[in-house]
Design an enzyme around this catalytic site. Structure first.
Site, PDB file in Angstrom:
ATOM      1  N   PRO A  10       0.752  -1.175  -0.072  1.00  0.00           N
ATOM      2  CA  PRO A  10      -0.131   0.026   0.107  1.00  0.00           C
ATOM      3  C   PRO A  10       0.889   1.203  -0.058  1.00  0.00           C
ATOM      4  CG  PRO A  10      -0.129  -1.150   2.039  1.00  0.00           C
ATOM      5  CD  PRO A  10       0.471  -1.967   1.296  1.00  0.00           C
ATOM      6  N   ASN A  11       0.255   2.246  -0.809  1.00  0.00           N
ATOM      7  CA  ASN A  11       0.901   3.717  -0.938  1.00  0.00           C
ATOM      8  C   ASN A  11       2.258   3.715  -1.754  1.00  0.00           C
ATOM      9  OD1 ASN A  11      -1.287   4.885   0.530  1.00  0.00           O
ATOM     10  ND2 ASN A  11      -0.297   3.618   2.371  1.00  0.00           N
ATOM     11  N   ARG A  18       5.016  11.033  -2.558  1.00  0.00           N
ATOM     12  CA  ARG A  18       4.594  10.762  -1.146  1.00  0.00           C
ATOM     13  C   ARG A  18       5.875  11.095  -0.422  1.00  0.00           C
ATOM     14  NH1 ARG A  18       4.519   4.455   1.345  1.00  0.00           N
ATOM     15  NH2 ARG A  18       3.732   5.230   3.360  1.00  0.00           N
ATOM     16  N   TYR A  23      11.109   9.222   1.370  1.00  0.00           N
ATOM     17  CA  TYR A  23      11.143   8.113   0.241  1.00  0.00           C
ATOM     18  C   TYR A  23      11.953   8.620  -0.846  1.00  0.00           C
ATOM     19  CZ  TYR A  23       7.767   5.772   3.380  1.00  0.00           C
ATOM     20  OH  TYR A  23       7.295   5.384   4.575  1.00  0.00           O
ATOM     21  N   ASN A  74       8.104  -5.435  -0.514  1.00  0.00           N
ATOM     22  CA  ASN A  74       8.004  -4.242   0.487  1.00  0.00           C
ATOM     23  C   ASN A  74       6.333  -4.299   0.599  1.00  0.00           C
ATOM     24  OD1 ASN A  74       7.694  -1.800   1.734  1.00  0.00           O
ATOM     25  ND2 ASN A  74       9.038  -0.619   0.279  1.00  0.00           N
ATOM     26  N   ALA A  77       3.037  -0.575   5.045  1.00  0.00           N
ATOM     27  CA  ALA A  77       2.346  -0.588   6.526  1.00  0.00           C
ATOM     28  C   ALA A  77       2.024  -2.225   6.977  1.00  0.00           C
ATOM     29  CB  ALA A  77       1.425   0.409   6.958  1.00  0.00           C
ATOM     30  N   HIS A  80       3.890  -4.151   9.458  1.00  0.00           N
ATOM     31  CA  HIS A  80       3.682  -4.073  10.911  1.00  0.00           C
ATOM     32  C   HIS A  80       2.745  -4.786  11.628  1.00  0.00           C
ATOM     33  CE1 HIS A  80       6.844  -1.355   9.964  1.00  0.00           C
ATOM     34  NE2 HIS A  80       6.005  -0.614   9.139  1.00  0.00           N
ATOM     35  N   ASP A  87       1.354 -15.319   7.024  1.00  0.00           N
ATOM     36  CA  ASP A  87       1.166 -16.694   6.830  1.00  0.00           C
ATOM     37  C   ASP A  87       1.094 -17.129   5.386  1.00  0.00           C
ATOM     38  OD1 ASP A  87       0.604 -17.171   9.615  1.00  0.00           O
ATOM     39  OD2 ASP A  87      -1.525 -17.337   9.542  1.00  0.00           O
ATOM     40  N   GLU A  98      12.457  -9.223   2.392  1.00  0.00           N
ATOM     41  CA  GLU A  98      11.705  -8.018   3.174  1.00  0.00           C
ATOM     42  C   GLU A  98      12.483  -6.877   2.698  1.00  0.00           C
ATOM     43  OE1 GLU A  98      10.700  -8.444   6.927  1.00  0.00           O
ATOM     44  OE2 GLU A  98      10.193  -6.140   7.327  1.00  0.00           O
ATOM     45  N   HIS A 100      12.806  -2.395   2.700  1.00  0.00           N
ATOM     46  CA  HIS A 100      12.058  -1.025   3.003  1.00  0.00           C
ATOM     47  C   HIS A 100      13.036   0.070   2.272  1.00  0.00           C
ATOM     48  CE1 HIS A 100       9.084  -3.133   5.532  1.00  0.00           C
ATOM     49  NE2 HIS A 100      10.095  -3.526   6.177  1.00  0.00           N
ATOM     50  N   SER A 102      12.651   3.130   3.543  1.00  0.00           N
ATOM     51  CA  SER A 102      13.206   3.967   4.622  1.00  0.00           C
ATOM     52  C   SER A 102      13.832   2.992   5.763  1.00  0.00           C
ATOM     53  CB  SER A 102      11.958   4.703   5.436  1.00  0.00           C
ATOM     54  OG  SER A 102      11.213   3.862   5.773  1.00  0.00           O
ATOM     55  N   ARG A 107      12.471   5.650  12.749  1.00  0.00           N
ATOM     56  CA  ARG A 107      11.165   6.069  12.586  1.00  0.00           C
ATOM     57  C   ARG A 107      10.379   5.890  13.864  1.00  0.00           C
ATOM     58  NH1 ARG A 107       8.815   5.252   7.023  1.00  0.00           N
ATOM     59  NH2 ARG A 107       7.622   6.850   7.373  1.00  0.00           N
ATOM     60  N   ARG A 111       7.025   1.163  13.527  1.00  0.00           N
ATOM     61  CA  ARG A 111       7.456   0.617  12.485  1.00  0.00           C
ATOM     62  C   ARG A 111       8.719  -0.100  12.985  1.00  0.00           C
ATOM     63  NH1 ARG A 111       5.206   3.999   8.199  1.00  0.00           N
ATOM     64  NH2 ARG A 111       4.752   5.727   8.897  1.00  0.00           N
TER      65      ARG A 111
HETATM   66  C1  DQA Z   1       8.090   1.241   4.075  1.00  0.00           C
HETATM   67  C2  DQA Z   1       8.109   1.433   5.558  1.00  0.00           C
HETATM   68  C3  DQA Z   1       6.763   1.276   6.495  1.00  0.00           C
HETATM   69  O1  DQA Z   1       6.684   1.315   7.539  1.00  0.00           O
HETATM   70  C4  DQA Z   1       5.761   2.146   5.672  1.00  0.00           C
HETATM   71  O2  DQA Z   1       4.561   1.811   6.171  1.00  0.00           O
HETATM   72  C5  DQA Z   1       5.618   2.034   4.153  1.00  0.00           C
HETATM   73  C6  DQA Z   1       7.111   2.109   3.291  1.00  0.00           C
HETATM   74  C7  DQA Z   1       9.441   1.616   3.463  1.00  0.00           C
HETATM   75  O3  DQA Z   1       9.564   1.284   2.312  1.00  0.00           O
HETATM   76  O4  DQA Z   1      10.196   2.193   3.803  1.00  0.00           O
HETATM   77  O5  DQA Z   1       4.589   2.075   3.511  1.00  0.00           O
HETATM   78  O6  DQA Z   1       7.844  -0.201   3.971  1.00  0.00           O
END
Ligand code: DQA
Length: 144
Positions: A10-11, A18, A23, A74, A77, A80, A87, A98, A100, A102, A107, A111
């Site tokens: 998401p996002n 954003r 980012y 990635n 959110a 978390h 699963d 995994e 990220h 950031s 942060r 997170r």
């Molecule tokens: C993220 C870090 C997450 O905490 C956040 O919700 C994101 C982006 C990152 O790529 O740094 O959406 O996964």
């Protein structure tokens, strides 16, 4: 040829506009182009998927079984709190890295906890778009 699926949650479709201070300014399309170029150099095949929906991400992870050798994820959110994505990773047994952009540990407290790390092969975080490229390098060099 090793097949890699890159999944963004998401996002992450909003990268570029954003919170650029967190980012950076690259769009997801630009990041994916850099991943494709590096994959070509490493002799990996790579596909991309992005969704803002937990269920769609779970469906995609499940559908990777037998089709892909590894996933770069990635989960945004969902990282978390999504036990369902966790699963799905353990159910399919595909190695997942995994990622990220950031440094989540510098942060907010919420997170600092990932519910998926324990079922992932490893974690790369804090290097902006290079986080994806570092995960890809590993997959290019190591048997997973
Ligand atoms: C993220 C870090 C997450 O905490 C956040 O919700 C994101 C982006 C990152 O790529 O740094 O959406 O996964």
């Amino acid at each position: 040829m090793k097949r890699i699926m890159v999944i963004n949650g998401p996002n992450l479709n909003m990268l570029g506009e954003r919170e650029p201070q967190t980012y950076g300014s690259q769009t997801l399309g630009e990041i994916n182009r850099a991943i494709s170029e590096k994959a070509a150099r490493l002799g990996l095949s790579v596909d991309f998927f992005q969704s803002n929906s937990e269920g769609d991400i779970i469906d995609k992870i499940q559908s990777c079984k037998g089709e892909y050798d590894a996933i770069i994820l990635n989960a945004g959110a969902f990282t978390h709190y999504s036990y369902a994505i966790r699963d799905a990773i353990s159910a399919t047994g595909i190695p997942v890295i995994e990622v990220h952009m950031s440094n989540v540990y510098s942060r907010e407290d919420f997170r600092h906890k990932s519910v998926i790390s324990a079922v992932c092969k490893g974690v790369v975080c804090g290097f902006g778009p290079d986080s994806y490229l570092m995960a890809l390098s590993y997959l290019g060099e190591q048997e997973v």
